[in-house]
Structures are given as C-alpha cells and as structure tokens.
Motif scaffolding. Structure first.
Motif, short mmCIF file in Angstrom:
data_model
loop_
_atom_site.label_atom_id
_atom_site.label_comp_id
_atom_site.label_asym_id
_atom_site.label_seq_id
_atom_site.Cartn_x
_atom_site.Cartn_y
_atom_site.Cartn_z
N ASN A 2 0.59 -1.15 0.05
CA ASN A 2 -0.04 0.15 0.00
C ASN A 2 0.90 1.44 -0.06
O ASN A 2 0.41 2.16 -0.56
CB ASN A 2 -0.85 -0.13 1.41
CG ASN A 2 -1.96 1.11 1.21
OD1 ASN A 2 -2.85 1.08 0.18
ND2 ASN A 2 -1.91 1.95 2.21
N ASN A 6 1.38 5.92 -2.08
CA ASN A 6 1.55 7.37 -1.49
C ASN A 6 2.60 8.14 -2.15
O ASN A 6 3.40 8.88 -1.57
CB ASN A 6 2.18 7.18 -0.10
CG ASN A 6 1.10 6.51 0.94
OD1 ASN A 6 0.09 6.40 0.69
ND2 ASN A 6 1.64 5.93 2.06
N HIS A 116 -3.95 7.33 -4.80
CA HIS A 116 -5.11 6.65 -4.26
C HIS A 116 -6.25 7.44 -5.06
O HIS A 116 -7.32 7.43 -4.49
CB HIS A 116 -5.09 7.01 -2.65
CG HIS A 116 -4.24 6.49 -1.64
ND1 HIS A 116 -4.41 5.37 -1.15
CD2 HIS A 116 -3.05 6.82 -1.43
CE1 HIS A 116 -3.63 5.05 -0.48
NE2 HIS A 116 -2.82 5.87 -0.52
N THR A 179 -5.19 13.08 0.73
CA THR A 179 -5.73 11.62 0.92
C THR A 179 -5.82 11.30 2.08
O THR A 179 -4.80 11.65 3.00
CB THR A 179 -5.01 10.55 -0.07
OG1 THR A 179 -5.10 11.03 -1.50
CG2 THR A 179 -5.59 9.25 0.21
N TYR A 180 -6.50 10.51 2.93
CA TYR A 180 -6.62 10.03 4.29
C TYR A 180 -6.91 8.57 4.49
O TYR A 180 -7.62 7.88 3.81
CB TYR A 180 -7.86 10.70 5.01
CG TYR A 180 -8.14 10.49 6.32
CD1 TYR A 180 -6.95 10.72 7.39
CD2 TYR A 180 -9.33 10.26 6.76
CE1 TYR A 180 -7.16 10.50 8.69
CE2 TYR A 180 -9.44 9.86 8.37
CZ TYR A 180 -8.26 10.29 9.11
OH TYR A 180 -8.26 10.02 10.53
N ASN A 181 -6.01 7.96 5.42
CA ASN A 181 -5.99 6.57 5.84
C ASN A 181 -6.68 6.60 6.95
O ASN A 181 -6.10 6.85 8.18
CB ASN A 181 -4.88 5.78 5.78
CG ASN A 181 -4.49 4.48 6.18
OD1 ASN A 181 -5.65 4.05 6.91
ND2 ASN A 181 -3.96 3.70 5.39
N GLU A 183 -7.80 4.12 8.76
CA GLU A 183 -7.60 3.10 9.80
C GLU A 183 -6.11 3.57 10.46
O GLU A 183 -5.95 3.41 12.00
CB GLU A 183 -7.11 1.92 9.07
CG GLU A 183 -6.73 0.89 9.90
CD GLU A 183 -6.53 -0.70 9.09
OE1 GLU A 183 -5.98 -1.50 9.55
OE2 GLU A 183 -7.10 -0.56 8.01
N LYS A 184 -5.28 4.05 9.71
CA LYS A 184 -3.91 4.65 10.33
C LYS A 184 -3.93 6.13 10.95
O LYS A 184 -3.03 6.50 11.48
CB LYS A 184 -2.83 4.31 9.36
CG LYS A 184 -2.54 2.97 9.11
CD LYS A 184 -1.22 2.83 8.28
CE LYS A 184 -0.93 1.34 7.86
NZ LYS A 184 0.22 1.17 6.98
#
Length: 244
Positions: A2, A6, A116, A179-181, A183-184
């Motif tokens: 993944n 980025n 992403h 962009t946003y993750n 979960e992390k």
C-alpha cells in the motif's frame, strides 16, 4: 504494497489545457463526502465547491526523465475544495479526490498503483477549434463546450460570486491534494508546483456532467469556469503525517 500508493516519487508533465468547472453546493450536502481530517473550504459560510478538472497532459513521466519517455493522457478529476491544518498548525488549501478518469488504460493501471486516485478509463473526445473547446464522453455522460474568445464573459447565472476576482479563489487545481487513511489516522499530502499560472475566465456554452447528475445534489449552481494553457507542472513526492 500500500505504501506505493503514497506518491513515492515526483511526477512532471505539461498542461496543454486545464479546464475547470466549479460547482457551488450547499455545504451540508458535501460534508459527508470528505474525511474527518479535512474541513470544507466554503464561501459565505454557505457554499462548498466541487471542481470538475479536464486536463490535456503532455509527456507525463517521473520527474527528471527526458520528455520522450513520457506519455500523453487526458485526465478528468472530480474534487472537493478543502482545508487541512497540518502538524505545524499551518492551514493548507487543497483538494480531496472523489473520482478520477482517464482516456488510457496505461494511466489507470499505473495511476492506481502509485496513487489513491481510483482511476477508471472512459472514452474522451477533446477538440479545439479556434477559441472553442469541447470535451465529450459517451460512457461518462460528459458534454462540455467552452469559449474563451469573448472579452466580456459573464459569470454563470446563479453563481454565488459577484465578480471574476471573487470567483478566482475557487479556480482549481489548488497547491495541495489530500488523501486520508482512516485506519492509520494518516494524511497524505501531495504538493503541486506550477509556473505562469493565470486562470482565464471561460464562457460556458454547454455543461453536462454525468458524475454531478449522479450525486443528485439538491442545492447546486455552476459557479465559474477557468482555463490555463501551456503550463509546466509537477507533483512532489507525497508526504505522510499523523492526524491527531
């Protein structure tokens, strides 16, 4: 793998034309489309904005490679104007990606490995006849025609802006894309670098955009349309930081 998404390296290209239509939408209707780390970039505390960017790129490639190794693509992006406060406390203006389209499978394939942006391919017809630009796609239900010849171009009817100076604040693309993750709790910040950036107003002759219709926004108005031409452009390597 993944981490590959980025933006692991800088990318450069040349914008032959970048045509952007901005839609003013009641902020309540857009709030649910952006992640928790971002806030809507609003006008009069009432309107938020979605930009439809249609960009004819030339020689898109990893920064530093010679032009002949690049590829030409047509890109269509649907983005929300947002703000983000970084870990230094600095407020950044930028865009949040809702959807991305391209006319070539190669761009979709590599774009989905290294970004992403969720690229899909579509048919795109781009024509330039003197000052008239038309962009059409049967698959995406897109039919846009704009003219830059008129010296006295009016803002679209029902635009929330009183003049083009006010409207230019919402002429994409902006310097940053986010962009946003979730979960992390990580935010990916991509900074664009541009030269000779002078958006020129466009007269809109037709603006049928399938993506906008699909969303069924209730309080929406076409707010402005701008074009920039012949612009060297590059995106820096992505920067990731923790949110809260």
């Amino acid at each position: 793998m993944n981490f590959l998404k980025n933006h692991p390296f800088a990318v450069e290209t040349y914008f032959e034309n970048s045509i952007v239509l901005s839609y003013a939408i009641a902020k309540e209707e857009l709030q649910g489309l952006i992640p928790e780390c971002l806030e809507l970039d609003t006008f009069d505390d009432k309107w938020a904005f979605v930009a439809v960017a249609m960009v004819n790129t030339k020689s898109l490639r990893t920064k530093g490679l010679p032009k002949f190794l690049g590829n030409d693509f047509f890109l269509i992006g649907f983005r929300v104007f947002v703000r983000y406060t970084d870990k230094r406390g600095k407020r950044l203006r930028g865009l949040y990606i809702l959807k991305s389209e391209t006319n070539k499978r190669k761009m979709a394939f590599f774009g989905n490995i290294f970004t992403h942006y969720n690229y899909t391919t579509t048919d795109i017809s781009y024509k330039k006849e003197k000052n008239l630009l038309t962009i059409q796609s049967e698959k995406s239900a897109l039919d846009v025609a704009v003219n830059s010849a008129n010296d006295d171009i009016k803002l679209p009817a029902n635009s929330p802006f009183k003049d083009w100076k006010e409207a230019r604040r919402f002429a994409g693309p902006l310097p940053f894309t986010f962009t946003y993750n979730a979960e992390k709790k990580e935010v990916l910040i991509i900074e664009g670098v541009r030269q000779n950036w002078k958006p020129e107003p466009l007269e809109i002759q037709k603006a049928e955009v399938g993506f906008i219709k699909e969303k069924s926004f209730k309080n929406i108005h076409l707010a402005n349309a701008f074009v920039v031409s012949n612009i060297p452009y590059y995106w820096k390597k992505g920067k990731v930081e923790k949110w809260k």
